[in-house]
Design a protein around this motif. Structure first.
Motif, PDB file in Angstrom:
ATOM      1  N   LEU A 232       0.953  -1.211  -0.069  1.00 15.57           N
ATOM      2  CA  LEU A 232      -0.061  -0.143   0.215  1.00 15.57           C
ATOM      3  C   LEU A 232       0.603   1.105   0.096  1.00 15.57           C
ATOM      4  O   LEU A 232       0.374   2.270  -0.451  1.00 15.57           O
ATOM      5  CB  LEU A 232      -0.887  -0.115   1.162  1.00 15.57           C
ATOM      6  CG  LEU A 232      -2.145  -1.140   1.214  1.00 15.57           C
ATOM      7  CD1 LEU A 232      -3.159  -1.138   2.217  1.00 15.57           C
ATOM      8  CD2 LEU A 232      -3.098  -0.793  -0.102  1.00 15.57           C
ATOM      9  N   ARG A 234       3.686   1.223  -1.365  1.00 14.20           N
ATOM     10  CA  ARG A 234       4.476   1.136  -2.651  1.00 14.20           C
ATOM     11  C   ARG A 234       5.930   0.606  -2.312  1.00 14.20           C
ATOM     12  O   ARG A 234       6.745   1.061  -3.306  1.00 14.20           O
ATOM     13  CB  ARG A 234       4.382   2.366  -3.454  1.00 14.20           C
ATOM     14  CG  ARG A 234       2.956   2.637  -3.799  1.00 14.20           C
ATOM     15  CD  ARG A 234       2.089   1.309  -4.275  1.00 14.20           C
ATOM     16  NE  ARG A 234       2.450   0.745  -5.484  1.00 14.20           N
ATOM     17  CZ  ARG A 234       2.463  -0.675  -5.911  1.00 14.20           C
ATOM     18  NH1 ARG A 234       2.087  -1.376  -4.914  1.00 14.20           N
ATOM     19  NH2 ARG A 234       2.524  -0.901  -7.077  1.00 14.20           N
ATOM     20  N   ILE A 240      -1.157  -3.547  -7.852  1.00 10.80           N
ATOM     21  CA  ILE A 240      -2.268  -3.562  -6.940  1.00 10.80           C
ATOM     22  C   ILE A 240      -3.757  -3.562  -7.947  1.00 10.80           C
ATOM     23  O   ILE A 240      -3.581  -2.630  -8.776  1.00 10.80           O
ATOM     24  CB  ILE A 240      -2.467  -2.270  -6.001  1.00 10.80           C
ATOM     25  CG1 ILE A 240      -0.966  -2.474  -5.102  1.00 10.80           C
ATOM     26  CG2 ILE A 240      -3.572  -2.174  -5.237  1.00 10.80           C
ATOM     27  CD1 ILE A 240      -0.921  -1.579  -4.107  1.00 10.80           C
ATOM     28  N   GLY A 242      -7.572  -2.686  -9.225  1.00 13.44           N
ATOM     29  CA  GLY A 242      -8.372  -1.504  -9.008  1.00 13.44           C
ATOM     30  C   GLY A 242      -7.882  -0.184  -9.582  1.00 13.44           C
ATOM     31  O   GLY A 242      -6.688  -0.114 -10.066  1.00 13.44           O
ATOM     32  N   ARG A 243      -8.815   0.681  -9.544  1.00 10.38           N
ATOM     33  CA  ARG A 243      -8.393   2.152  -9.969  1.00 10.38           C
ATOM     34  C   ARG A 243      -7.775   3.112  -8.990  1.00 10.38           C
ATOM     35  O   ARG A 243      -8.559   3.135  -7.702  1.00 10.38           O
ATOM     36  CB  ARG A 243      -9.588   2.879 -10.648  1.00 10.38           C
ATOM     37  CG  ARG A 243     -10.287   2.103 -11.786  1.00 10.38           C
ATOM     38  CD  ARG A 243     -11.308   3.110 -12.234  1.00 10.38           C
ATOM     39  NE  ARG A 243     -12.323   3.259 -11.319  1.00 10.38           N
ATOM     40  CZ  ARG A 243     -13.432   2.521 -10.924  1.00 10.38           C
ATOM     41  NH1 ARG A 243     -13.356   1.137 -11.298  1.00 10.38           N
ATOM     42  NH2 ARG A 243     -13.961   2.833  -9.883  1.00 10.38           N
ATOM     43  N   GLU A 244      -6.645   3.677  -9.055  1.00 11.83           N
ATOM     44  CA  GLU A 244      -5.849   4.346  -8.072  1.00 11.83           C
ATOM     45  C   GLU A 244      -6.076   5.846  -8.454  1.00 11.83           C
ATOM     46  O   GLU A 244      -5.966   6.314  -9.492  1.00 11.83           O
ATOM     47  CB  GLU A 244      -4.478   4.058  -8.350  1.00 11.83           C
ATOM     48  CG  GLU A 244      -3.845   4.413  -6.857  1.00 11.83           C
ATOM     49  CD  GLU A 244      -3.253   5.735  -6.663  1.00 11.83           C
ATOM     50  OE1 GLU A 244      -3.041   6.323  -5.729  1.00 11.83           O
ATOM     51  OE2 GLU A 244      -2.580   6.127  -7.668  1.00 11.83           O
ATOM     52  N   ASN A 245      -6.792   6.458  -7.129  1.00 14.33           N
ATOM     53  CA  ASN A 245      -6.961   7.826  -7.707  1.00 14.33           C
ATOM     54  C   ASN A 245      -6.002   8.788  -7.446  1.00 14.33           C
ATOM     55  O   ASN A 245      -6.167   9.928  -7.368  1.00 14.33           O
ATOM     56  CB  ASN A 245      -8.214   8.149  -6.641  1.00 14.33           C
ATOM     57  CG  ASN A 245      -7.894   8.448  -5.253  1.00 14.33           C
ATOM     58  OD1 ASN A 245      -6.695   7.973  -4.872  1.00 14.33           O
ATOM     59  ND2 ASN A 245      -8.599   8.719  -4.214  1.00 14.33           N
ATOM     60  N   TRP A 250      -7.258   2.616  -3.993  1.00 10.12           N
ATOM     61  CA  TRP A 250      -7.364   1.778  -4.799  1.00 10.12           C
ATOM     62  C   TRP A 250      -8.774   1.304  -4.907  1.00 10.12           C
ATOM     63  O   TRP A 250      -9.192   0.859  -3.674  1.00 10.12           O
ATOM     64  CB  TRP A 250      -6.712   0.644  -5.084  1.00 10.12           C
ATOM     65  CG  TRP A 250      -5.311   1.033  -5.457  1.00 10.12           C
ATOM     66  CD1 TRP A 250      -4.581   0.908  -6.641  1.00 10.12           C
ATOM     67  CD2 TRP A 250      -4.089   1.429  -4.641  1.00 10.12           C
ATOM     68  NE1 TRP A 250      -3.231   1.445  -6.666  1.00 10.12           N
ATOM     69  CE2 TRP A 250      -2.906   1.672  -5.597  1.00 10.12           C
ATOM     70  CE3 TRP A 250      -3.944   1.649  -3.159  1.00 10.12           C
ATOM     71  CZ2 TRP A 250      -1.771   2.033  -4.969  1.00 10.12           C
ATOM     72  CZ3 TRP A 250      -2.669   2.271  -2.658  1.00 10.12           C
ATOM     73  CH2 TRP A 250      -1.565   2.576  -3.512  1.00 10.12           C
ATOM     74  N   GLY A 252     -11.919  -0.721  -6.495  1.00 16.29           N
ATOM     75  CA  GLY A 252     -12.513  -1.718  -7.647  1.00 16.29           C
ATOM     76  C   GLY A 252     -13.860  -1.549  -8.354  1.00 16.29           C
ATOM     77  O   GLY A 252     -14.244  -0.410  -8.292  1.00 16.29           O
ATOM     78  N   PRO A 265      -6.613   6.902   2.877  1.00 16.54           N
ATOM     79  CA  PRO A 265      -5.474   6.125   2.439  1.00 16.54           C
ATOM     80  C   PRO A 265      -4.363   5.916   3.413  1.00 16.54           C
ATOM     81  O   PRO A 265      -4.302   6.513   4.334  1.00 16.54           O
ATOM     82  CB  PRO A 265      -5.022   7.351   1.372  1.00 16.54           C
ATOM     83  CG  PRO A 265      -5.663   8.440   1.832  1.00 16.54           C
ATOM     84  CD  PRO A 265      -6.906   8.224   2.705  1.00 16.54           C
ATOM     85  N   PRO A 266      -3.698   4.849   2.876  1.00 17.51           N
ATOM     86  CA  PRO A 266      -3.660   3.738   2.030  1.00 17.51           C
ATOM     87  C   PRO A 266      -4.827   2.846   2.264  1.00 17.51           C
ATOM     88  O   PRO A 266      -5.020   2.447   3.314  1.00 17.51           O
ATOM     89  CB  PRO A 266      -2.294   3.584   1.575  1.00 17.51           C
ATOM     90  CG  PRO A 266      -1.836   3.291   3.030  1.00 17.51           C
ATOM     91  CD  PRO A 266      -2.258   4.567   3.806  1.00 17.51           C
ATOM     92  N   LEU A 268      -6.956  -0.372  -0.040  1.00 26.86           N
ATOM     93  CA  LEU A 268      -7.470  -1.209  -1.309  1.00 26.86           C
ATOM     94  C   LEU A 268      -8.900  -1.535  -1.032  1.00 26.86           C
ATOM     95  O   LEU A 268      -9.253  -2.576  -0.255  1.00 26.86           O
ATOM     96  CB  LEU A 268      -6.363  -2.192  -1.624  1.00 26.86           C
ATOM     97  CG  LEU A 268      -6.983  -3.323  -2.510  1.00 26.86           C
ATOM     98  CD1 LEU A 268      -7.001  -2.771  -4.031  1.00 26.86           C
ATOM     99  CD2 LEU A 268      -5.848  -4.362  -2.580  1.00 26.86           C
TER     100      LEU A 268
END
Length: 346
Positions: A232, A234, A240, A242-245, A250, A252, A265-266, A268
């Motif tokens: 998370l 990195r 990872i 899903g879409r990371e904003n 992240w 799904g 954050p972080p 998922l």
């Protein structure tokens, strides 16, 4: 050249999560680690895999089949009895190429194999052991090497002042098939305590090279958690889903986030997850696919596998939940590890 993935371990220190599951199939960022590993090795040019399986092998075979879904070929070497690391390699001998790679499938890593293979071809010995350097070598088998990087011996769990180095076996090897002549059949054999010392005495050429990239044995609950926190933040760069904003969240597909709910954050969040109103998820939370989280839930430093249901007003901190677990309302859980059957370990 094919790769042998040693996936037969019992995962005793990860129980109850691995009570009925092979340890390499434990989820890492909502995907079985073994799947991450196959993809990682495929991206480095490996297309032919052999999986050495023992503990609930049907879970692995049913998930991967022949490997065609991932664009690879997978065959299985099933151990009828526990054979140890070297015994598992010997049991798979008929499937292996004249030169092959061995990877312990319960170690999370993002190691690049090409430098290890090039070094193996350069020195001409029968075995190259990937090594990693650790801060505290006292819990491992530590290697001693000469100036040519030949391995002279392993020192098992030395006192810090007696350790010949901080280098340990990373569980990744390049081997010539002829080295297997030194492994007896039909019994349990340890590769570190028996096979490698024998190969060293026989002077067949056992070398070691330090690998680069992330490396972590996920054999304990503490390390399993740390792997996720490293993902998370990195420190570990494995993909990872899903879409990371852009701010460490992240998300799904097809998720429902209730009014007033907050993702810190972080974090998922998997696919098809429902989060109730005014719940706070994160920081450092991993929520699996198809999970349902009720209203006014507080969830931090917690890993939740697929299909869990968390009812209203539950507070969770530093927990790990296996597949399909349901928790009743208004509980407070700290450092709980639970599977679907409700077993718990602090």
């Amino acid at each position: 050249m094919n790769a042998l993935l040693l996936a037969g371990g019992l995962g005793t220190r990860l129980r109850p999560l691995t009570e009925h599951l092979p340890k390499p199939m434990a989820l890492v960022a909502n995907r079985p680690w073994l799947e991450h590993l196959v993809i990682h090795l495929k991206n480095q040019g490996i297309r032919d895999f052999v999986m050495a399986v023992k503990h609930y092998p049907e879970h692995i075979r049913n998930y991967f089949g022949d490997g065609s879904k991932w664009g690879v070929s997978i065959r299985y070497a099933v151990e009828q009895t526990l054979r140890g690391t070297a015994g598992a390699i010997k049991n798979a001998e008929s499937y292996l190429d004249d030169r092959f790679i061995v990877v312990n499938a319960d170690i999370v890593h993002e190691v690049h194999l090409l430098p290890l293979l090039e070094y193996h071809l350069q020195h001409g010995g029968e075995v190259t052991i990937g090594l990693t350097e650790v801060d505290d070598p006292t819990q491992y088998g530590v290697v001693e090497q000469d100036r040519l990087d030949r391995i002279l011996r392993f020192v098992e769990k030395p006192r810090l002042e007696e350790a010949p180095s901080r280098r340990i076996n990373a569980g990744i090897y390049v081997m010539e098939k002829k080295a297997l002549r030194y492994i007896p059949e039909d019994r349990e054999v340890s590769i570190e305590r028996e096979t490698f010392p024998l190969l060293i005495r026989e002077q067949v050429g056992v070398y070691g090279q330090v690998i680069s990239g992330y490396w972590m044995d996920m054999g304990t609950k503490e390390r399993y958690r740390k792997i996720h926190w490293d993902l998370l933040n990195r420190t570990c760069r494995l993909p990872i889903p899903g879409r990371e904003n852009g701010s460490g969240i992240w998300l799904g597909d097809d998720c429902e986030i209730g009014p007033g709910a907050l993702l810190v954050p972080p974090v998922l969040i998997g696919n098809n997850v429902k989060i109730g109103e005014r719940s706070i998820i994160g920081p450092f939370a991993v929520i699996g696919d198809d999970c349902e989280i009720g209203r006014h839930v507080r969830c931090s430093e917690t890993i939740m596998w697929d299909r869990c249901k968390i009812n209203d007003a539950i507070h969770l901190n530093n927990c790990i939940f296996g597949y399909g677990l349901e928790l009743g309302s208004r509980q407070i859980l700290h450092e709980a590890v639970m599977n679907r059957m409700g077993a718990m370990q602090a």
